[in-house]
Design a protein around this motif. Structure first.
Motif, PDB file in Angstrom:
ATOM      1  N   SER A 141     -42.473   1.296 -48.743  1.00 10.40           N
ATOM      2  CA  SER A 141     -44.157   2.667 -48.990  1.00 10.40           C
ATOM      3  C   SER A 141     -43.519   4.067 -48.462  1.00 10.40           C
ATOM      4  O   SER A 141     -43.604   5.006 -49.662  1.00 10.40           O
ATOM      5  N   GLU A 142     -42.646   3.805 -47.766  1.00 12.07           N
ATOM      6  CA  GLU A 142     -42.585   5.602 -47.672  1.00 12.07           C
ATOM      7  C   GLU A 142     -41.625   5.686 -48.694  1.00 12.07           C
ATOM      8  O   GLU A 142     -41.440   6.877 -48.793  1.00 12.07           O
ATOM      9  N   LEU A 143     -40.111   5.101 -48.800  1.00  9.32           N
ATOM     10  CA  LEU A 143     -39.714   5.598 -50.494  1.00  9.32           C
ATOM     11  C   LEU A 143     -40.384   5.105 -51.532  1.00  9.32           C
ATOM     12  O   LEU A 143     -40.002   6.406 -51.907  1.00  9.32           O
ATOM     13  N   ARG A 144     -41.856   4.756 -51.742  1.00  9.83           N
ATOM     14  CA  ARG A 144     -42.207   5.366 -52.378  1.00  9.83           C
ATOM     15  C   ARG A 144     -42.860   6.616 -52.681  1.00  9.83           C
ATOM     16  O   ARG A 144     -43.123   7.745 -53.374  1.00  9.83           O
ATOM     17  N   GLY A 145     -43.155   6.818 -51.378  1.00 10.17           N
ATOM     18  CA  GLY A 145     -43.676   8.343 -51.477  1.00 10.17           C
ATOM     19  C   GLY A 145     -42.842   9.451 -51.523  1.00 10.17           C
ATOM     20  O   GLY A 145     -43.402   9.822 -52.013  1.00 10.17           O
ATOM     21  N   GLU A 146     -41.885   9.526 -50.820  1.00 14.69           N
ATOM     22  CA  GLU A 146     -40.701  10.332 -50.789  1.00 14.69           C
ATOM     23  C   GLU A 146     -40.818  10.218 -52.260  1.00 14.69           C
ATOM     24  O   GLU A 146     -40.633  11.941 -52.568  1.00 14.69           O
ATOM     25  N   THR A 147     -40.002   9.603 -53.133  1.00 21.38           N
ATOM     26  CA  THR A 147     -39.585  10.158 -54.113  1.00 21.38           C
ATOM     27  C   THR A 147     -40.484  10.553 -55.397  1.00 21.38           C
ATOM     28  O   THR A 147     -40.496  11.279 -55.866  1.00 21.38           O
ATOM     29  N   LEU A 148     -42.280   9.596 -54.528  1.00 22.54           N
ATOM     30  CA  LEU A 148     -43.072  10.254 -55.564  1.00 22.54           C
ATOM     31  C   LEU A 148     -43.483  12.066 -55.810  1.00 22.54           C
ATOM     32  O   LEU A 148     -43.754  12.511 -56.747  1.00 22.54           O
ATOM     33  N   ASN A 149     -43.359  12.750 -54.052  1.00 19.98           N
ATOM     34  CA  ASN A 149     -43.543  13.504 -54.259  1.00 19.98           C
ATOM     35  C   ASN A 149     -42.505  14.386 -55.025  1.00 19.98           C
ATOM     36  O   ASN A 149     -42.504  15.680 -55.276  1.00 19.98           O
ATOM     37  N   VAL A 150     -40.847  14.319 -54.503  1.00 16.70           N
ATOM     38  CA  VAL A 150     -40.511  14.946 -55.787  1.00 16.70           C
ATOM     39  C   VAL A 150     -40.497  14.724 -56.762  1.00 16.70           C
ATOM     40  O   VAL A 150     -40.228  15.939 -57.998  1.00 16.70           O
ATOM     41  N   LEU A 151     -41.041  13.814 -57.388  1.00 18.89           N
ATOM     42  CA  LEU A 151     -40.728  13.979 -59.165  1.00 18.89           C
ATOM     43  C   LEU A 151     -42.187  14.386 -59.383  1.00 18.89           C
ATOM     44  O   LEU A 151     -41.952  15.292 -61.035  1.00 18.89           O
ATOM     45  N   VAL A 152     -42.684  15.082 -58.423  1.00 20.67           N
ATOM     46  CA  VAL A 152     -44.402  15.775 -59.326  1.00 20.67           C
ATOM     47  C   VAL A 152     -43.501  16.674 -59.180  1.00 20.67           C
ATOM     48  O   VAL A 152     -43.978  17.761 -60.419  1.00 20.67           O
ATOM     49  N   ALA A 153     -42.925  17.644 -58.535  1.00 15.90           N
ATOM     50  CA  ALA A 153     -42.634  18.667 -58.041  1.00 15.90           C
ATOM     51  C   ALA A 153     -40.845  18.745 -59.438  1.00 15.90           C
ATOM     52  O   ALA A 153     -41.189  20.147 -60.485  1.00 15.90           O
ATOM     53  N   GLY A 154     -40.463  18.104 -59.718  1.00  8.28           N
ATOM     54  CA  GLY A 154     -39.325  18.251 -60.815  1.00  8.28           C
ATOM     55  C   GLY A 154     -39.003  17.692 -61.999  1.00  8.28           C
ATOM     56  O   GLY A 154     -38.789  18.649 -63.207  1.00  8.28           O
ATOM     57  N   ARG A 155     -41.112  17.323 -62.000  1.00  6.30           N
ATOM     58  CA  ARG A 155     -41.070  16.714 -63.623  1.00  6.30           C
ATOM     59  C   ARG A 155     -42.190  17.966 -63.867  1.00  6.30           C
ATOM     60  O   ARG A 155     -41.699  18.954 -64.629  1.00  6.30           O
ATOM     61  N   ASP A 156     -43.314  18.211 -64.141  1.00  3.11           N
ATOM     62  CA  ASP A 156     -44.361  18.915 -64.674  1.00  3.11           C
ATOM     63  C   ASP A 156     -44.028  20.702 -64.398  1.00  3.11           C
ATOM     64  O   ASP A 156     -44.143  21.668 -65.262  1.00  3.11           O
ATOM     65  N   THR A 157     -43.439  21.296 -63.508  1.00  4.58           N
ATOM     66  CA  THR A 157     -42.993  22.478 -62.839  1.00  4.58           C
ATOM     67  C   THR A 157     -41.857  23.049 -63.859  1.00  4.58           C
ATOM     68  O   THR A 157     -42.337  24.175 -64.381  1.00  4.58           O
ATOM     69  N   THR A 158     -40.926  22.501 -63.768  1.00  2.00           N
ATOM     70  CA  THR A 158     -39.808  23.014 -65.020  1.00  2.00           C
ATOM     71  C   THR A 158     -40.388  22.464 -66.430  1.00  2.00           C
ATOM     72  O   THR A 158     -39.907  22.957 -67.101  1.00  2.00           O
ATOM     73  N   GLY A 159     -40.781  21.336 -66.739  1.00  2.00           N
ATOM     74  CA  GLY A 159     -41.503  21.626 -67.862  1.00  2.00           C
ATOM     75  C   GLY A 159     -41.888  22.687 -68.470  1.00  2.00           C
ATOM     76  O   GLY A 159     -42.122  23.009 -69.680  1.00  2.00           O
ATOM     77  N   SER A 160     -42.675  22.995 -67.510  1.00  2.00           N
ATOM     78  CA  SER A 160     -44.441  23.844 -67.555  1.00  2.00           C
ATOM     79  C   SER A 160     -42.980  25.741 -68.155  1.00  2.00           C
ATOM     80  O   SER A 160     -43.266  26.095 -69.018  1.00  2.00           O
ATOM     81  N   LEU A 161     -42.777  25.286 -67.520  1.00  2.00           N
ATOM     82  CA  LEU A 161     -41.566  26.711 -67.246  1.00  2.00           C
ATOM     83  C   LEU A 161     -41.121  26.685 -68.088  1.00  2.00           C
ATOM     84  O   LEU A 161     -40.297  27.785 -69.122  1.00  2.00           O
ATOM     85  N   GLN A 205     -30.708  34.662 -66.489  1.00  2.00           N
ATOM     86  CA  GLN A 205     -31.501  33.785 -65.348  1.00  2.00           C
ATOM     87  C   GLN A 205     -32.156  34.841 -65.352  1.00  2.00           C
ATOM     88  O   GLN A 205     -33.502  34.868 -64.510  1.00  2.00           O
ATOM     89  N   ASN A 206     -32.445  35.797 -65.733  1.00  2.00           N
ATOM     90  CA  ASN A 206     -34.015  37.161 -65.462  1.00  2.00           C
ATOM     91  C   ASN A 206     -34.746  36.812 -66.373  1.00  2.00           C
ATOM     92  O   ASN A 206     -35.689  36.452 -65.967  1.00  2.00           O
ATOM     93  N   VAL A 207     -34.218  35.930 -68.005  1.00  2.00           N
ATOM     94  CA  VAL A 207     -35.649  35.482 -69.264  1.00  2.00           C
ATOM     95  C   VAL A 207     -35.942  34.371 -67.747  1.00  2.00           C
ATOM     96  O   VAL A 207     -36.892  34.193 -67.784  1.00  2.00           O
ATOM     97  N   MET A 208     -35.761  33.709 -67.290  1.00  2.00           N
ATOM     98  CA  MET A 208     -36.282  32.613 -66.115  1.00  2.00           C
ATOM     99  C   MET A 208     -37.257  32.909 -65.150  1.00  2.00           C
ATOM    100  O   MET A 208     -38.262  32.568 -65.454  1.00  2.00           O
ATOM    101  N   LYS A 209     -36.433  33.930 -65.158  1.00  2.00           N
ATOM    102  CA  LYS A 209     -37.115  34.929 -63.447  1.00  2.00           C
ATOM    103  C   LYS A 209     -38.752  35.645 -64.101  1.00  2.00           C
ATOM    104  O   LYS A 209     -39.899  35.723 -64.217  1.00  2.00           O
ATOM    105  N   GLU A 210     -37.981  36.233 -65.353  1.00  2.00           N
ATOM    106  CA  GLU A 210     -39.753  36.568 -65.974  1.00  2.00           C
ATOM    107  C   GLU A 210     -40.608  35.819 -66.628  1.00  2.00           C
ATOM    108  O   GLU A 210     -42.055  36.515 -66.691  1.00  2.00           O
ATOM    109  N   ALA A 211     -40.539  34.944 -67.433  1.00  2.00           N
ATOM    110  CA  ALA A 211     -41.301  33.399 -67.629  1.00  2.00           C
ATOM    111  C   ALA A 211     -41.970  33.354 -66.268  1.00  2.00           C
ATOM    112  O   ALA A 211     -43.318  32.982 -66.500  1.00  2.00           O
ATOM    113  N   LEU A 212     -40.943  32.720 -65.321  1.00  2.00           N
ATOM    114  CA  LEU A 212     -42.115  32.934 -64.170  1.00  2.00           C
ATOM    115  C   LEU A 212     -43.183  33.605 -63.709  1.00  2.00           C
ATOM    116  O   LEU A 212     -43.877  33.453 -63.203  1.00  2.00           O
TER     117      LEU A 212
END
Length: 515
Positions: A300-320, A367-374
């Protein structure tokens, strides 16, 4: 006969009690405010005592893909110089601030006075469980101590891990042999599949391969999307999050949990066998789950920790990634300049040239292009904190906005990063223009916190820049031109589902260069 009267008396009694308690609490707050030398900030006055119109307007703005602009326009309607407001809602109140000095206090100098709210915790908990984004206090410190070493630079800098998935993405972009143009494509869902595939492999050593169109991958991507949309609605209704709990939401969460639990159980069994045989691990590449399993065997702990990271690592970078190409296709001069930079720095061939992390990190214009998009799209348009005790913010009170503001314990503070990153007084009169060059002269401070700040700053910031930069380099090596094929009025649509993504996608066609 007497029951209806009794119920009426009970309701009236509750209303009277709450009204009296509210007035007493307000009097106590005003007294404490005066004792600390604080001044009240402007109040965004609701049209009625229930606060329904504001919620209705906010929901309407969300449905029209303009919620971040709505919040910015609301604050500007009070005054362009108004950066902190108090908003009464129902029987409670919240504060909204877009002032960098208050950011410094909340995330740094007074960080012990603030934490994430219980409402944020409970909105996310059914989907991702307990982990670094849903815990507070000691539990959060434990999660961070588990994860932080895993984002060391030598691990994040392993760009070869993404290359296979970049090439899988490239295979989906077919060109007509004579013209060398692709058909019209929407890059946005491709980027989400890409980041889901890379994040799942980083976490579990096993990618869902959604980019390849496998049935399992498509199902997981769909469940992920459905659950995220429901969490967004739960966050929107704040303290009434529990009302959003549909069967579809529960089914998607259960499917995600089952998928992760199967992976975790299988990997733990494999590690146990290897240990009993005193064998060297067969899998030598870095996998986050393997590292976490050294500290805990709790599924349960391993599921929670990895899913927390998966949420951050998938949609935010995909959106960027989506926003980077959304702006590049609308600014061909930036595309041409960035492509020239990429070719001069990394070479012209999209498969035979190697991408070095340090070169990628030091490619300033990229790097500046990525920052300006953010900055201009602001992937995470809203952050929040709650006061753990009676405290203050350094600025925002009084007519000039320079006085301290009293924040009662238990009060939620909304932090509209989009509104802060679109302040003309901080970014100049061209704030709405996409200009990567602005970062050549400006080294922003607390007015630019796209990954959060302080102790809770996103651990994956460098990971996200590395992954996004890798994709951009390969695209610009292969394609020398890109045309915008979006249909409609051309209005920027900020589709807000925790993070901002383009409400119209990234509809383009690309021209393959000779190499």
């Amino acid at each position: 006969m007497y029951l209806p009267k009794l119920l009426i008396l009970l309701v009236v009694g509750v209303i009277v009690y709450k009204t009296i308690r509210s007035k007493i609490r307000k009097r106590q707050i005003r007294q404490k405010e005066a004792e600390l030398g604080c001044l009240p900030p402007p109040v965004f006055q609701l049209t009625n005592g229930l606060g329904l119109p504001v919620k209705k307007e906010s929901l309407q703005a969300t449905n029209e893909d303009r919620n971040p602009q709505y919040i910015m326009d609301t604050m500007n309607s009070i005054s362009p110089d108004c950066h902190t407001v108090r908003v009464p809602i129902f029987d409670y109140e919240i504060f909204v601030t877009r002032d960098p000095e208050n950011m410094r206090a909340i995330f740094s100098t007074q960080s012990n006075d603030f934490d994430i709210s219980v409402f944020r915790q409970m909105s996310w908990m059914p989907m991702i469980g307990r982990g670094i984004f849903t815990t507070r206090g000691w539990d959060w410190k434990h999660s961070r101590s588990l994860l932080r070493p895993q984002f060391a630079r030598d691990i994040v800098s392993d760009v070869e891990r993404e290359e296979r998935h970049v090439q899988a993405l490239m295979k989906r972009l077919l060109v007509e042999p004579k013209s060398k143009w692709t058909e019209k494509v929407d890059l946005q869902p491709m980027f989400f599949n890409f980041t889901l595939d890379t994040a799942s492999e980083f976490l579990y050593g096993k990618s869902v391969n959604s980019q390849e169109g496998t049935k399992h991958g498509i199902e997981m991507a769909t469940h992920f999307h459905n659950a995220k949309m429901a969490v967004h609605r739960r966050i929107e209704v704040d303290k009434f999050y529990w009302l959003v709990n549909s069967r579809k939401f529960r089914r998607s969460c259960n499917s995600l949990h089952q998928w992760v639990d199967e992976i975790v159980a299988s990997r733990l069994s494999q590690l146990k066998v290897e240990k009993s045989m005193n064998d060297e691990p067969k899998q030598r590449k870095f996998v986050l789950l393997d590292e976490l399993a050294k500290e805990t065997q709790n599924i349960s702990e391993l599921r929670g920790e990895t899913l927390n990271v998966l949420v951050a690592g998938r949609d935010t970078t995909g959106s960027l990634l989506g926003w980077i190409f959304y702006f590049l296709v609308r600014h061909p001069e930036v595309y041409a300049k960035l492509r020239e930079t990429v070719i001069n720095t990394f070479g012209a061939h999209p498969t035979r040239t190697k991408i070095d992390f340090h070169v990628l990190r030091n490619c300033t214009y990229l790097q500046n292009v990525m920052k300006e998009a953010l900055r201009i799209a602001t992937v995470i348009p809203m952050n929040e904190r709650v006061a753990l005790r009676d405290t203050t913010l350094p600025v925002g009170g009084g007519e000039d906005g320079k006085g301290k503001v009293f924040i009662p314990g238990g009060t939620q503070i909304l932090i509209p990063t989009y509104a802060m990153q679109h302040r003309k007084d901080l970014w100049g009169p061209d704030v709405e223009e996409f200009k990567p060059e602005r970062f050549e002269k400006k080294q922003p401070g607390w007015e630019f916190i796209p990954f959060g700040a302080g102790d809770r700053k996103c651990l994956g910031q460098q990971f996200a820049f590395t992954e996004a930069g890798h994709v951009v380099v390969r695209f610009l090596q292969r394609f020398d031109k890109m045309e915008n094929l979006e249909e409609g009025d051309g209005r920027i649509r900020l589709h807000h589902a925790i993070e901002n993504r383009s409400g119209t996608g990234v509809q383009v066609r690309l021209h393959e260069a000779e190499f």
